[in-house]
Motif scaffolding. Structure first.
Motif, PDB file in Angstrom:
ATOM      1  N   VAL A  30       0.842  -1.285   0.041  1.00  0.00           N
ATOM      2  CA  VAL A  30       0.180  -0.041  -0.098  1.00  0.00           C
ATOM      3  C   VAL A  30       0.973   1.348   0.152  1.00  0.00           C
ATOM      4  CG1 VAL A  30      -1.710   1.299   1.369  1.00  0.00           C
ATOM      5  CG2 VAL A  30      -1.984  -1.143   1.108  1.00  0.00           C
ATOM      6  N   LEU A  31       1.828   1.424   0.905  1.00  0.00           N
ATOM      7  CA  LEU A  31       2.678   2.511   1.015  1.00  0.00           C
ATOM      8  C   LEU A  31       3.464   2.681  -0.352  1.00  0.00           C
ATOM      9  CD1 LEU A  31       3.660   2.370   4.799  1.00  0.00           C
ATOM     10  CD2 LEU A  31       1.718   3.900   3.511  1.00  0.00           C
ATOM     11  N   GLY A  32       4.037   1.609  -0.983  1.00  0.00           N
ATOM     12  CA  GLY A  32       4.912   1.748  -2.202  1.00  0.00           C
ATOM     13  C   GLY A  32       3.850   1.969  -3.544  1.00  0.00           C
ATOM     14  N   GLY A  33       2.428   2.089  -3.316  1.00  0.00           N
ATOM     15  CA  GLY A  33       1.816   2.472  -4.437  1.00  0.00           C
ATOM     16  C   GLY A  33       1.426   1.250  -5.376  1.00  0.00           C
ATOM     17  N   PHE A  34       1.426  -0.083  -4.708  1.00  0.00           N
ATOM     18  CA  PHE A  34       1.117  -0.995  -5.471  1.00  0.00           C
ATOM     19  C   PHE A  34      -0.503  -1.396  -5.478  1.00  0.00           C
ATOM     20  CE2 PHE A  34       5.552  -1.409  -4.814  1.00  0.00           C
ATOM     21  CZ  PHE A  34       6.034  -2.035  -5.752  1.00  0.00           C
ATOM     22  N   THR A  35      -1.001  -1.876  -6.380  1.00  0.00           N
ATOM     23  CA  THR A  35      -2.500  -2.252  -6.559  1.00  0.00           C
ATOM     24  C   THR A  35      -2.746  -3.797  -6.413  1.00  0.00           C
ATOM     25  OG1 THR A  35      -2.253  -2.311  -8.924  1.00  0.00           O
ATOM     26  CG2 THR A  35      -3.130  -0.279  -7.712  1.00  0.00           C
ATOM     27  N   GLY A  36      -1.620  -4.575  -6.576  1.00  0.00           N
ATOM     28  CA  GLY A  36      -1.707  -6.108  -6.295  1.00  0.00           C
ATOM     29  C   GLY A  36      -0.643  -6.798  -5.783  1.00  0.00           C
ATOM     30  N   LEU A  37      -0.958  -7.937  -5.597  1.00  0.00           N
ATOM     31  CA  LEU A  37       0.258  -8.725  -4.955  1.00  0.00           C
ATOM     32  C   LEU A  37       0.366 -10.396  -5.845  1.00  0.00           C
ATOM     33  CD1 LEU A  37      -0.607  -8.586  -1.282  1.00  0.00           C
ATOM     34  CD2 LEU A  37       1.149  -7.542  -2.356  1.00  0.00           C
ATOM     35  N   ALA A 208      22.570 -15.455  -7.959  1.00  0.00           N
ATOM     36  CA  ALA A 208      22.232 -14.048  -8.522  1.00  0.00           C
ATOM     37  C   ALA A 208      20.833 -14.004  -8.640  1.00  0.00           C
ATOM     38  CB  ALA A 208      23.358 -13.623  -9.585  1.00  0.00           C
ATOM     39  N   THR A 209      20.285 -14.990  -9.398  1.00  0.00           N
ATOM     40  CA  THR A 209      18.742 -15.001  -9.565  1.00  0.00           C
ATOM     41  C   THR A 209      17.929 -14.875  -8.413  1.00  0.00           C
ATOM     42  OG1 THR A 209      19.192 -16.301 -11.854  1.00  0.00           O
ATOM     43  CG2 THR A 209      16.928 -16.238 -10.592  1.00  0.00           C
ATOM     44  N   ARG A 210      18.480 -15.559  -7.296  1.00  0.00           N
ATOM     45  CA  ARG A 210      17.877 -15.313  -6.119  1.00  0.00           C
ATOM     46  C   ARG A 210      18.048 -14.163  -5.261  1.00  0.00           C
ATOM     47  NH1 ARG A 210      15.016 -20.105  -4.448  1.00  0.00           N
ATOM     48  NH2 ARG A 210      14.370 -18.758  -2.734  1.00  0.00           N
ATOM     49  N   TYR A 211      19.180 -13.884  -5.122  1.00  0.00           N
ATOM     50  CA  TYR A 211      19.775 -12.626  -4.465  1.00  0.00           C
ATOM     51  C   TYR A 211      20.038 -11.396  -5.049  1.00  0.00           C
ATOM     52  CZ  TYR A 211      19.323 -16.497  -1.469  1.00  0.00           C
ATOM     53  OH  TYR A 211      18.894 -18.010  -0.598  1.00  0.00           O
ATOM     54  N   LEU A 212      20.308 -11.347  -6.153  1.00  0.00           N
ATOM     55  CA  LEU A 212      21.299 -10.121  -6.750  1.00  0.00           C
ATOM     56  C   LEU A 212      20.672  -9.434  -8.024  1.00  0.00           C
ATOM     57  CD1 LEU A 212      23.870  -8.840  -5.389  1.00  0.00           C
ATOM     58  CD2 LEU A 212      25.063  -9.956  -7.212  1.00  0.00           C
ATOM     59  N   ARG A 213      19.262  -9.491  -8.160  1.00  0.00           N
ATOM     60  CA  ARG A 213      18.679  -8.879  -8.973  1.00  0.00           C
ATOM     61  C   ARG A 213      18.732  -7.179  -8.715  1.00  0.00           C
ATOM     62  NH1 ARG A 213      13.809 -12.273 -11.501  1.00  0.00           N
ATOM     63  NH2 ARG A 213      14.345 -14.257 -10.895  1.00  0.00           N
ATOM     64  N   CYS A 214      18.238  -6.487  -9.730  1.00  0.00           N
ATOM     65  CA  CYS A 214      18.461  -4.930  -9.605  1.00  0.00           C
ATOM     66  C   CYS A 214      17.290  -4.414  -9.956  1.00  0.00           C
ATOM     67  CB  CYS A 214      19.522  -4.415 -11.059  1.00  0.00           C
ATOM     68  SG  CYS A 214      21.185  -5.207 -11.040  1.00  0.00           S
ATOM     69  N   VAL A 215      17.291  -3.235  -9.130  1.00  0.00           N
ATOM     70  CA  VAL A 215      16.044  -2.362  -9.426  1.00  0.00           C
ATOM     71  C   VAL A 215      15.653  -1.891 -10.753  1.00  0.00           C
ATOM     72  CG1 VAL A 215      15.009  -0.246  -8.527  1.00  0.00           C
ATOM     73  CG2 VAL A 215      16.255  -1.972  -6.732  1.00  0.00           C
ATOM     74  N   PRO A 216      14.610  -1.760 -11.108  1.00  0.00           N
ATOM     75  CA  PRO A 216      14.566  -1.148 -12.664  1.00  0.00           C
ATOM     76  C   PRO A 216      15.126   0.173 -12.841  1.00  0.00           C
ATOM     77  CG  PRO A 216      12.468  -2.191 -12.055  1.00  0.00           C
ATOM     78  CD  PRO A 216      13.359  -2.220 -10.739  1.00  0.00           C
ATOM     79  N   LEU A 260      11.259   2.100  -2.971  1.00  0.00           N
ATOM     80  CA  LEU A 260      11.916   2.261  -4.113  1.00  0.00           C
ATOM     81  C   LEU A 260      11.445   1.457  -5.381  1.00  0.00           C
ATOM     82  CD1 LEU A 260      14.935   3.012  -4.798  1.00  0.00           C
ATOM     83  CD2 LEU A 260      15.575   0.988  -4.008  1.00  0.00           C
ATOM     84  N   LEU A 261      11.048   0.382  -5.026  1.00  0.00           N
ATOM     85  CA  LEU A 261      10.704  -0.430  -6.468  1.00  0.00           C
ATOM     86  C   LEU A 261       9.559   0.270  -7.172  1.00  0.00           C
ATOM     87  CD1 LEU A 261      10.697  -4.119  -5.040  1.00  0.00           C
ATOM     88  CD2 LEU A 261      12.502  -3.041  -6.505  1.00  0.00           C
TER      89      LEU A 261
END
Length: 274
Positions: A30-37, A208-216, A260-261
């Motif tokens: 909610v605080l991140g501005g998302f509408t779904g999960l 890296a797939t599980r722990y080191l992806r980047c923010v858009p 941030l996301l």
């Protein structure tokens, strides 16, 4: 069933926040501005209290992620990895009002396209019983690894509720690339998992797939170009943020990381529409 979201809606994957208690996940969304999960069913099962907490926050449950399906011979039987059993995934989807179920195909060697079609058709039929769609997530280490062949598989099922999950991380590191989606009908894409990635793959890509992806916007992907190609083909799927970055999550906390996301993706959408 659940609410259908549009292409500008933002969805938060529970895995991005390391699957916290539902109260924490909902607050962050909610605080991140998302509408779904998007929810991991091994953590968020068919519990009425979970569904009530999500509905009270006016959030949609977009996908349960994921059901694991063995293709080919010598099925050892579940559980596969850390995922919930197949029936438990569909029970959670029905109870929580999910509109979709993500799926991963596994096998000991090379599966044929026909075997993949059979597996996905079976999943689609089961999903139809609860009014949901089912999506196949492809990647370089899956039996069907590339966008073009994956699209052929879901189309060959003949099920209108069967489509693709496009995880940007997996497309970026191939095989195939985002240009392939210009020739794939957008209606076949039911879910987009958005993230960014370093230009070169980590020496331990699985880790890296599980722990080191980047923010858009913080990696090497041409996210605007990729989304323009996918949307240009007619895809209307919402954007699910699946960014596994344990360091940033620890530093910012669930709410800070969700914000941030969300902010990063909204900047991307502004760029996309300009």
């Amino acid at each position: 069933m659940g609410v259908t979201l549009g292409s500008d809606d933002l969805v938060l994957s529970s895995g991005s926040l390391d699957n916290p208690p539902i109260e924490v996940l909902v607050e962050a969304a909610v605080l991140g501005g998302f509408t779904g999960l998007t929810l991991w069913p091994a953590v968020y099962p068919a519990d009425p209290a979970i569904g009530e907490r999500i509905r009270d926050a006016d959030l949609a449950v977009v996908d349960m992620d994921a059901v694991i399906v063995w293709v080919g011979p010598d099925d050892p039987g579940g559980p596969y990895y850390e995922e919930a059993p197949r029936e438990a995934v569909f029970e959670a989807a029905a109870a929580l009002g999910a509109t979709g179920v993500n799926s991963l195909l596994v096998c000991p060697g090379s599966a044929t396209k026909e075997q993949a079609v059979e597996a996905m058709a079976s999943l689609a039929d089961q999903a139809a019983e609860i009014g949901a769609d089912v999506y196949m997530e492809f990647s370089r280490n899956r039996p069907i690894p590339d966008p073009a062949t994956s699209a052929e598989v879901v189309a060959a099922t003949g099920r209108a509720n069967c489509g693709l999950t496009v995880d940007f991380w997996h497309v970026f590191y191939g095989p195939g690339d985002f240009a392939d989606f210009a020739a794939i009908p957008g209606y076949l894409i039911g879910a987009i998992q958005l993230n960014d990635a370093p230009a070169e793959p980590h020496e331990d890509l699985g880790w890296a797939t599980r722990y080191l992806r980047c923010v858009p916007g913080e990696g090497a992907m041409d996210l605007s170009g990729a989304l323009r190609t996918i949307r240009g083909a007619g895809c209307q799927a919402p954007l699910t943020l699946e960014v596994f970055d344990s360091g940033r999550l620890e530093a910012l906390g669930p709410v800070g990381f969700a914000r941030l996301l969300g902010d990063a993706t909204r900047r991307l959408l502004v760029e996309l529409d300009s």
